[in-house]
Design a protein around this motif. Sequence first.
Motif, PDB file in Angstrom:
ATOM      1  N   LYS A 175       0.832  -1.224   0.000  1.00  0.00           N
ATOM      2  CA  LYS A 175       0.000   0.000   0.000  1.00  0.00           C
ATOM      3  C   LYS A 175       0.861   1.266   0.000  1.00  0.00           C
ATOM      4  N   LYS A 176       2.190   1.100   0.034  1.00  0.00           N
ATOM      5  CA  LYS A 176       3.086   2.267   0.134  1.00  0.00           C
ATOM      6  C   LYS A 176       3.700   2.620  -1.207  1.00  0.00           C
ATOM      7  N   GLU A 177       3.742   3.920  -1.484  1.00  0.00           N
ATOM      8  CA  GLU A 177       4.486   4.364  -2.671  1.00  0.00           C
ATOM      9  C   GLU A 177       5.815   4.923  -2.202  1.00  0.00           C
ATOM     10  N   ALA A 212      11.862   6.146   2.917  1.00  0.00           N
ATOM     11  CA  ALA A 212      12.122   4.897   3.664  1.00  0.00           C
ATOM     12  C   ALA A 212      13.575   4.792   4.098  1.00  0.00           C
ATOM     13  N   GLY A 213      14.122   5.911   4.532  1.00  0.00           N
ATOM     14  CA  GLY A 213      15.500   5.911   5.052  1.00  0.00           C
ATOM     15  C   GLY A 213      16.538   5.509   4.010  1.00  0.00           C
ATOM     16  N   GLY A 214      16.197   5.726   2.736  1.00  0.00           N
ATOM     17  CA  GLY A 214      17.152   5.355   1.672  1.00  0.00           C
ATOM     18  C   GLY A 214      17.439   3.861   1.658  1.00  0.00           C
ATOM     19  N   SER A 215      16.555   3.095   2.322  1.00  0.00           N
ATOM     20  CA  SER A 215      16.815   1.651   2.445  1.00  0.00           C
ATOM     21  C   SER A 215      16.780   0.982   1.071  1.00  0.00           C
ATOM     22  N   LEU A 216      17.532  -0.103   0.964  1.00  0.00           N
ATOM     23  CA  LEU A 216      17.741  -0.727  -0.345  1.00  0.00           C
ATOM     24  C   LEU A 216      16.892  -1.982  -0.525  1.00  0.00           C
ATOM     25  N   GLY A 270      20.388   0.838   5.060  1.00  0.00           N
ATOM     26  CA  GLY A 270      20.839  -0.513   4.711  1.00  0.00           C
ATOM     27  C   GLY A 270      19.739  -1.323   4.036  1.00  0.00           C
ATOM     28  N   ALA A 271      19.845  -2.634   4.143  1.00  0.00           N
ATOM     29  CA  ALA A 271      18.893  -3.533   3.485  1.00  0.00           C
ATOM     30  C   ALA A 271      17.474  -3.213   3.942  1.00  0.00           C
ATOM     31  N   ARG A 272      16.532  -3.049   2.978  1.00  0.00           N
ATOM     32  CA  ARG A 272      15.146  -2.740   3.369  1.00  0.00           C
ATOM     33  C   ARG A 272      14.559  -3.977   4.044  1.00  0.00           C
ATOM     34  N   ILE A 273      14.335  -3.821   5.329  1.00  0.00           N
ATOM     35  CA  ILE A 273      14.006  -4.974   6.162  1.00  0.00           C
ATOM     36  C   ILE A 273      12.750  -5.693   5.654  1.00  0.00           C
ATOM     37  N   GLN A 274      11.751  -4.917   5.192  1.00  0.00           N
ATOM     38  CA  GLN A 274      10.492  -5.534   4.734  1.00  0.00           C
ATOM     39  C   GLN A 274      10.671  -6.398   3.500  1.00  0.00           C
ATOM     40  N   GLU A 275      11.724  -6.176   2.732  1.00  0.00           N
ATOM     41  CA  GLU A 275      11.899  -6.937   1.483  1.00  0.00           C
ATOM     42  C   GLU A 275      12.755  -8.193   1.655  1.00  0.00           C
ATOM     43  N   SER A 321      16.367  -7.823  -0.703  1.00  0.00           N
ATOM     44  CA  SER A 321      17.305  -6.712  -0.461  1.00  0.00           C
ATOM     45  C   SER A 321      18.730  -7.234  -0.483  1.00  0.00           C
ATOM     46  N   LEU A 322      18.905  -8.396   0.118  1.00  0.00           N
ATOM     47  CA  LEU A 322      20.259  -8.972   0.139  1.00  0.00           C
ATOM     48  C   LEU A 322      20.715  -9.279  -1.280  1.00  0.00           C
ATOM     49  N   ALA A 323      19.776  -9.778  -2.101  1.00  0.00           N
ATOM     50  CA  ALA A 323      20.100 -10.066  -3.504  1.00  0.00           C
ATOM     51  C   ALA A 323      20.581  -8.785  -4.180  1.00  0.00           C
ATOM     52  N   ILE A 340      25.062  -5.475  -6.571  1.00  0.00           N
ATOM     53  CA  ILE A 340      25.895  -4.257  -6.596  1.00  0.00           C
ATOM     54  C   ILE A 340      27.367  -4.622  -6.365  1.00  0.00           C
ATOM     55  N   PHE A 341      27.611  -5.473  -5.364  1.00  0.00           N
ATOM     56  CA  PHE A 341      29.008  -5.822  -5.038  1.00  0.00           C
ATOM     57  C   PHE A 341      29.699  -6.480  -6.232  1.00  0.00           C
ATOM     58  N   SER A 342      28.969  -7.356  -6.929  1.00  0.00           N
ATOM     59  CA  SER A 342      29.639  -8.053  -8.036  1.00  0.00           C
ATOM     60  C   SER A 342      29.985  -7.055  -9.142  1.00  0.00           C
ATOM     61  N   GLY A 356      25.533  10.313   5.288  1.00  0.00           N
ATOM     62  CA  GLY A 356      24.454   9.891   6.171  1.00  0.00           C
ATOM     63  C   GLY A 356      24.813   8.536   6.707  1.00  0.00           C
ATOM     64  N   PRO A 357      23.823   7.786   7.163  1.00  0.00           N
ATOM     65  CA  PRO A 357      24.168   6.434   7.586  1.00  0.00           C
ATOM     66  C   PRO A 357      24.531   5.578   6.374  1.00  0.00           C
ATOM     67  N   CYS A 358      25.444   4.672   6.584  1.00  0.00           N
ATOM     68  CA  CYS A 358      25.779   3.678   5.563  1.00  0.00           C
ATOM     69  C   CYS A 358      25.899   2.412   6.406  1.00  0.00           C
ATOM     70  N   ALA A 359      24.727   1.810   6.614  1.00  0.00           N
ATOM     71  CA  ALA A 359      24.637   0.803   7.672  1.00  0.00           C
ATOM     72  C   ALA A 359      24.492  -0.597   7.109  1.00  0.00           C
ATOM     73  N   GLY A 360      24.994  -1.561   7.850  1.00  0.00           N
ATOM     74  CA  GLY A 360      24.847  -2.959   7.452  1.00  0.00           C
ATOM     75  C   GLY A 360      25.577  -3.233   6.156  1.00  0.00           C
ATOM     76  N   GLY A 361      24.898  -4.013   5.273  1.00  0.00           N
ATOM     77  CA  GLY A 361      25.525  -4.429   4.020  1.00  0.00           C
ATOM     78  C   GLY A 361      25.952  -3.261   3.152  1.00  0.00           C
ATOM     79  N   SER A 414      28.222   5.526  20.915  1.00  0.00           N
ATOM     80  CA  SER A 414      27.429   6.367  20.005  1.00  0.00           C
ATOM     81  C   SER A 414      27.776   5.994  18.561  1.00  0.00           C
ATOM     82  N   MET A 415      26.871   6.371  17.638  1.00  0.00           N
ATOM     83  CA  MET A 415      27.139   6.103  16.214  1.00  0.00           C
ATOM     84  C   MET A 415      28.413   6.815  15.757  1.00  0.00           C
ATOM     85  N   GLU A 416      28.603   8.039  16.304  1.00  0.00           N
ATOM     86  CA  GLU A 416      29.761   8.848  15.932  1.00  0.00           C
ATOM     87  C   GLU A 416      31.062   8.144  16.338  1.00  0.00           C
TER      88      GLU A 416
HETATM   89  C1  HXC Z   1      13.447  -0.267   6.123  1.00  0.00           C
HETATM   90  C2  HXC Z   1      14.200   1.632   7.164  1.00  0.00           C
HETATM   91  C3  HXC Z   1      15.491   1.058   7.301  1.00  0.00           C
HETATM   92  C4  HXC Z   1      15.694  -0.261   6.813  1.00  0.00           C
HETATM   93  C5  HXC Z   1      15.522   3.036   8.148  1.00  0.00           C
HETATM   94  N1  HXC Z   1      14.280   2.846   7.705  1.00  0.00           N
HETATM   95  N2  HXC Z   1      16.279   1.954   7.932  1.00  0.00           N
HETATM   96  N3  HXC Z   1      13.197   0.968   6.571  1.00  0.00           N
HETATM   97  N4  HXC Z   1      14.655  -0.882   6.233  1.00  0.00           N
HETATM   98  N5  HXC Z   1      16.878  -0.860   6.897  1.00  0.00           N
HETATM   99  C6  HXC Z   1      13.147   3.773   7.758  1.00  0.00           C
HETATM  100  C7  HXC Z   1      12.637   3.977   9.181  1.00  0.00           C
HETATM  101  O1  HXC Z   1      11.722   2.955   9.510  1.00  0.00           O
HETATM  102  C8  HXC Z   1      11.967   5.330   9.048  1.00  0.00           C
HETATM  103  O2  HXC Z   1      10.733   5.136   8.399  1.00  0.00           O
HETATM  104  C9  HXC Z   1      12.882   6.059   8.061  1.00  0.00           C
HETATM  105  O3  HXC Z   1      13.592   5.058   7.373  1.00  0.00           O
HETATM  106  C10 HXC Z   1      13.870   6.980   8.748  1.00  0.00           C
HETATM  107  O4  HXC Z   1      14.552   6.227   9.749  1.00  0.00           O
HETATM  108  P1  HXC Z   1      14.756   6.762  11.236  1.00  0.00           P
HETATM  109  O5  HXC Z   1      15.112   5.588  12.068  1.00  0.00           O
HETATM  110  O6  HXC Z   1      13.567   7.572  11.647  1.00  0.00           O
HETATM  111  O7  HXC Z   1      15.995   7.741  11.041  1.00  0.00           O
HETATM  112  P2  HXC Z   1      17.183   8.020  12.032  1.00  0.00           P
HETATM  113  O8  HXC Z   1      16.673   8.222  13.411  1.00  0.00           O
HETATM  114  O9  HXC Z   1      17.963   9.106  11.394  1.00  0.00           O
HETATM  115  O10 HXC Z   1      18.059   6.675  12.063  1.00  0.00           O
HETATM  116  C11 HXC Z   1      18.695   6.211  10.894  1.00  0.00           C
HETATM  117  C12 HXC Z   1      19.259   4.776  11.114  1.00  0.00           C
HETATM  118  C13 HXC Z   1      18.143   3.852  11.669  1.00  0.00           C
HETATM  119  C14 HXC Z   1      20.402   4.841  12.113  1.00  0.00           C
HETATM  120  C15 HXC Z   1      19.820   4.314   9.790  1.00  0.00           C
HETATM  121  O11 HXC Z   1      16.989   3.991  10.821  1.00  0.00           O
HETATM  122  C16 HXC Z   1      18.561   2.414  11.686  1.00  0.00           C
HETATM  123  O12 HXC Z   1      19.257   1.971  12.607  1.00  0.00           O
HETATM  124  N6  HXC Z   1      18.112   1.647  10.692  1.00  0.00           N
HETATM  125  C17 HXC Z   1      18.441   0.244  10.585  1.00  0.00           C
HETATM  126  C18 HXC Z   1      19.874   0.098  10.212  1.00  0.00           C
HETATM  127  C19 HXC Z   1      20.300  -1.355  10.048  1.00  0.00           C
HETATM  128  O13 HXC Z   1      20.435  -2.101  11.010  1.00  0.00           O
HETATM  129  N7  HXC Z   1      20.426  -1.780   8.814  1.00  0.00           N
HETATM  130  C20 HXC Z   1      20.952  -3.084   8.529  1.00  0.00           C
HETATM  131  C21 HXC Z   1      19.939  -3.822   7.773  1.00  0.00           C
HETATM  132  S1  HXC Z   1      20.663  -5.431   7.520  1.00  0.00           S
HETATM  133  P3  HXC Z   1       9.449   6.049   8.713  1.00  0.00           P
HETATM  134  O14 HXC Z   1       8.387   5.398   7.879  1.00  0.00           O
HETATM  135  O15 HXC Z   1       9.228   5.970  10.169  1.00  0.00           O
HETATM  136  O16 HXC Z   1       9.827   7.418   8.232  1.00  0.00           O
HETATM  137  C22 HXC Z   1      21.754  -5.249   6.250  1.00  0.00           C
HETATM  138  C23 HXC Z   1      22.485  -6.531   5.922  1.00  0.00           C
HETATM  139  C24 HXC Z   1      22.898  -6.592   4.494  1.00  0.00           C
HETATM  140  O17 HXC Z   1      21.946  -4.244   5.676  1.00  0.00           O
HETATM  141  C25 HXC Z   1      24.106  -7.506   4.380  1.00  0.00           C
HETATM  142  C26 HXC Z   1      24.655  -7.574   2.981  1.00  0.00           C
HETATM  143  C27 HXC Z   1      26.070  -8.107   2.982  1.00  0.00           C
END
Ligand code: HXC
Length: 514
Positions: free
Chosen positions: A68-70, A98-102, A132-137, A141-143, A148-150, A167-172, A209-211
Amino acid sequence: MWLTEKIAEFFHMKEKVSIGGGTKAVEKQIAMGKMTARDRIKAILDPDSFHEYDMFVQHSGKDFGMDKKELPADGVITGTGKMYGQPVGIFAQDFTVAGGSLGLMHARKITKIMDHSIKLGIPLIGINDSGGARIQEGVNSLAGYGEIFSRNTLASGVIPQISVVLGPCAGGAVYSPALTDFVFVVDKISKMFITGPEVIKTVLGEEISMEDLGGAKVQTEISGNAHFFANSEVECFEQIKKLMTFIPWNNSRKAKAFPPKPPKPQYNITSIIPQEPTKPYDVRDIIKSVCDDSDFFEVQEFFAANIVIGFARLNGETIGVIGNQPLVLAGVLDVDSSDKAARFIRFCDSFNIPLVTFVDLPGYLPGVDQEHSGVIRHGAKILYAYSEATVPKITIILRKAYGGGYIAMCSRHLGADFVFAWPIAEIAVMGPQGAANIIFRNEIANSSDPEETRKQKVEEYTEKFANPYVAAANGHVDAVINPSETRDYIIHSIEVSKEKNEIRPAKKHGIPPF
Ligand code: HXC
């Protein structure tokens, strides 16, 4: 009439997507000192040169209410544009969506512009701002990350790949920048980590802290994951633009040449090295006293500062410079400095940039910590990288060149095309003190005045070996040169090496000591 209506409808759709995650999310982004994804792209590229593609791509998530989300542009802006009138590929993740999630389609947009950039032979700039990886997918997302890595690996050594972490560059997500050539970070804005503070707290019970975990300073000073540190996004974009002036657009080209300029007169090459052989000096002053306009663009300035790497120009042409830094740890080679130099050497070799090496080091750093950290494995990387490189390689031995350090710093034996030494150079297995203590141990111990004998033996050894002439007599050094001739000698060496073409045995690839 019908066309006007369709165009109006199209503009409306475009406008809707352009707002990204909505006014509130954009305001939050700006309040954090961050630009929006499209503004970042505009700030890097030549004015009005950006062409966006795949604006209307939608995500393919179905679970957890995603159907239901665009997500406008699926949280990533991709396209081509120009820098200095030359084409580049670019993508920028949009944190407001969506937090730039992938997710899978987000990843497909990125891989599409990567494929284009590889095919077209143009540099790729990636701006990362993502949770990072869009958790809902889930696994999709991992695929996406894997795809990208290859491609990062496929593009490596073919086109320059530049990562900007804003900004954040989290997880994968961190592994794409890690596979690219240069990573730019900005103070207080960039945060790179595999597992965030929450996970660390849960698993290890530690609070951070993240910093402090993965901020810009950590990544440029401690981990070495990032190459350039800036205080603001604007400063970061200026750094990217400057880097692009030094590198070619792909591996079949040479970097653009500029009009030659002499070094600035305040850098006087003959007055930089102190008379006292143990006194330090800043090798960057030597580099600036040699290169055009004394303009040295340093890479990884704050990491492993005992070695200095960066780009400069000589007679208008780009060179890659590697220099031991006597100011830090006497310029020794260690785990980190070997890694730093080796990677830079491989970049220059891939992109047709001649290597100029300035040598002044007592050798590899001794100690349990280094041995246990793998100084054998890491130290081997610099040997491998220099030996493997087929671009013109010019080495200047300024002062000390002892032991393994002498061999490692692009000696003749690793394939240097030209090796020059200053008259004050000391080329030997080790420093005179250490050498005399070992080879004359019995004579010193049995002497009536051990201290006087030690002094005599040190002088004897210095006289015999701590000079450039033994190496020159054996042809390991091509010429002992007057320091003031250094620039001329390097320019001439590069000029005569223009057609260098070194054929190596055919192989699929080597096995570097990664
Ligand atoms: C889906 C995500 C998301 C994610 C953020 N959002 N990360 N949605 N998947 N991974 C969404 C939030 O739900 C929120 O949606 C919006 O993006 C903004 O996020 P906030 O948390 O409000 O922002 P902020 O407080 O600035 O914090 C940013 C953040 C935090 C530190 C990045 O969102 C966070 O910790 N996210 C998860 C990071 C993480 O653990 N990723 C790893 C995924 S596993 P709404 O709708 O509320 O605006 C991975 C493994 C891959 O990547 C391995 C490959 C080798």
